[in-house]
Design a protein around this motif. Structure first.
Motif, short mmCIF file in Angstrom:
data_model
loop_
_atom_site.label_atom_id
_atom_site.label_comp_id
_atom_site.label_asym_id
_atom_site.label_seq_id
_atom_site.Cartn_x
_atom_site.Cartn_y
_atom_site.Cartn_z
N ALA A 159 0.88 -1.17 0.00
CA ALA A 159 0.00 0.00 0.00
C ALA A 159 0.91 1.22 0.00
CB ALA A 159 -0.90 -0.01 1.23
N ASP A 164 -4.10 4.48 1.11
CA ASP A 164 -4.28 3.20 0.43
C ASP A 164 -4.55 2.04 1.37
OD1 ASP A 164 -3.86 4.21 -2.22
OD2 ASP A 164 -1.74 4.39 -1.74
N LEU A 165 -4.77 2.29 2.66
CA LEU A 165 -5.19 1.23 3.57
C LEU A 165 -6.01 1.82 4.70
CD1 LEU A 165 -2.18 -0.08 5.73
CD2 LEU A 165 -2.17 2.10 4.53
N LYS A 166 -6.84 0.97 5.29
CA LYS A 166 -7.80 1.44 6.30
C LYS A 166 -7.10 1.89 7.57
CE LYS A 166 -11.96 1.80 8.17
NZ LYS A 166 -12.98 2.77 7.71
N ASN A 171 -0.48 -0.40 11.13
CA ASN A 171 0.24 -1.27 10.19
C ASN A 171 1.60 -0.73 9.77
OD1 ASN A 171 -1.42 -3.71 9.37
ND2 ASN A 171 -2.95 -2.07 9.21
N PHE A 177 3.44 -2.42 4.24
CA PHE A 177 3.38 -1.00 4.57
C PHE A 177 4.65 -0.57 5.33
CE2 PHE A 177 1.33 2.90 6.49
CZ PHE A 177 1.10 3.53 5.29
N TYR A 208 -10.40 -0.20 -1.75
CA TYR A 208 -9.33 -1.18 -1.52
C TYR A 208 -9.49 -2.38 -2.47
CZ TYR A 208 -9.37 1.65 2.72
OH TYR A 208 -9.38 2.69 3.60
N TRP A 211 -8.56 -7.67 1.25
CA TRP A 211 -9.04 -7.70 2.62
C TRP A 211 -8.63 -9.02 3.25
CZ3 TRP A 211 -11.51 -6.55 -1.78
CH2 TRP A 211 -12.06 -5.27 -1.93
N TRP A 224 -6.84 -2.94 1.98
CA TRP A 224 -5.60 -2.36 1.47
C TRP A 224 -5.73 -2.26 -0.06
CZ3 TRP A 224 -0.49 -3.19 4.23
CH2 TRP A 224 -0.66 -3.62 5.55
N ARG A 225 -5.18 -1.22 -0.63
CA ARG A 225 -5.06 -1.13 -2.09
C ARG A 225 -3.64 -1.55 -2.45
NH1 ARG A 225 -4.08 2.54 -6.70
NH2 ARG A 225 -2.98 3.95 -5.29
#
Length: 262
Positions: A159, A164-166, A171, A177, A208, A211, A224-225
């Motif tokens: 990501a 790009d992530l929750k 993380n 990441f 994203y 998951w 996450w993307r």
């Protein structure tokens, strides 16, 4: 042209969950897969309008990539040309008259960044590989090529930015990441490639492509993307659409797509 990329996390399993119908609904000119997790002859697909090209890992049931194309490529390359990085079936690169299409499944750095050194070597080699294709330089054993733009896609296992992530704070430093992986992705973009989704949607949040299967992550959209389409900067102005299809189930990833005119 419409391109689609999907980490299926086991193609034989997804084939039982409606893969043929999903594939047909996209009607892509090129459809790329990652993490096929099979060997030659272990699956039969009915995709009569597409030619298929596969890269297999030496280890059974692991990794693997595939490209399905309506047009026959000029040539297909199945690795970076570096023996120690080419045992896991992570590359299918197809040359067409107008562009190179590169399907990649980037190595995971693993828990505790146990494989970070391998990952860093991969990222450097992959960047050099794509810049080489762009310049008309191909690995030993491949046919000569001329300079042309590159379209690359796949699961890059990173990501790039907090958007790009929750949960970026919790993380930070974890696999996918880490500063090291994010830095290498920045280097790839800085080498002359455009993140197609972010080029169109620079501020869009909550979109994203992966998951975890744990903690109801997909239901809570705690994702996450990490699946991307990148293109050479020289053709970034030809991007017509870039989408993340989170309505499609069957894997812990969802498909991503690109529409571009050549």
């Amino acid at each position: 042209m419409r391109f689609v990329s999907w980490n299926v996390n086991g193609l034989r399993a997804v084939a039982k969950k409606g893969f043929d119908d999903i594939f047909a609904a996209f009607d892509a000119d090129i459809f790329a897969l990652q993490e096929t997790k099979l060997q030659e002859g272990q699956i039969e697909l009915d995709l009569p309008h597409h030619r298929d090209y596969w890269s297999y890992a030496e280890k059974k049931g692991y990794s693997g990539t595939a490209v399905f194309s309506k047009r026959e490529p000029l040539q297909v390359v199945h690795g970076l040309g570096i023996a120690e990085l080419d045992t896991e079936g992570r590359i299918v690169a197809c040359e067409f008259p107008e562009f190179w299409f590169v399907d990649v499944y980037t190595p995971n750095a693993q828990n505790g960044l146990a494989r970070i050194d391998h990952r860093m070597a991969w990222d450097d080699a992959f960047r050099d590989f794509c810049k080489g294709l762009e310049a008309g330089v191909v690995p030993d054993g491949a046919a000569a090529s001329s300079p042309k733009p590159v379209v690359m896609c796949g699961d890059f296992n990173v990501a790039h930015n907090e958007i790009d992530l929750k949960n970026p704070s919790s993380n930070r430093g974890n696999a996918g990441f880490s500063d090291e992986e994010r830095g290498k992705f920045t280097e790839l973009l800085d080498a002359g490639f455009t993140d197609t989704f972010r080029s169109l949607y620079p501020d869009r949040e909550g979109i994203y492509s992966w998951w975890s299967y744990r903690f109801n992550a997909r239901a809570n959209n705690a994702g996450w993307r990490i699946d991307y389409f990148l293109v050479s900067d020289s053709v970034a102005d030809k991007i017509e659409a870039a989408s993340i299809h989170n309505e499609v189930f069957g894997s812990d990833h969802c498909p991503v797509s690109l529409e571009i005119s050549f």
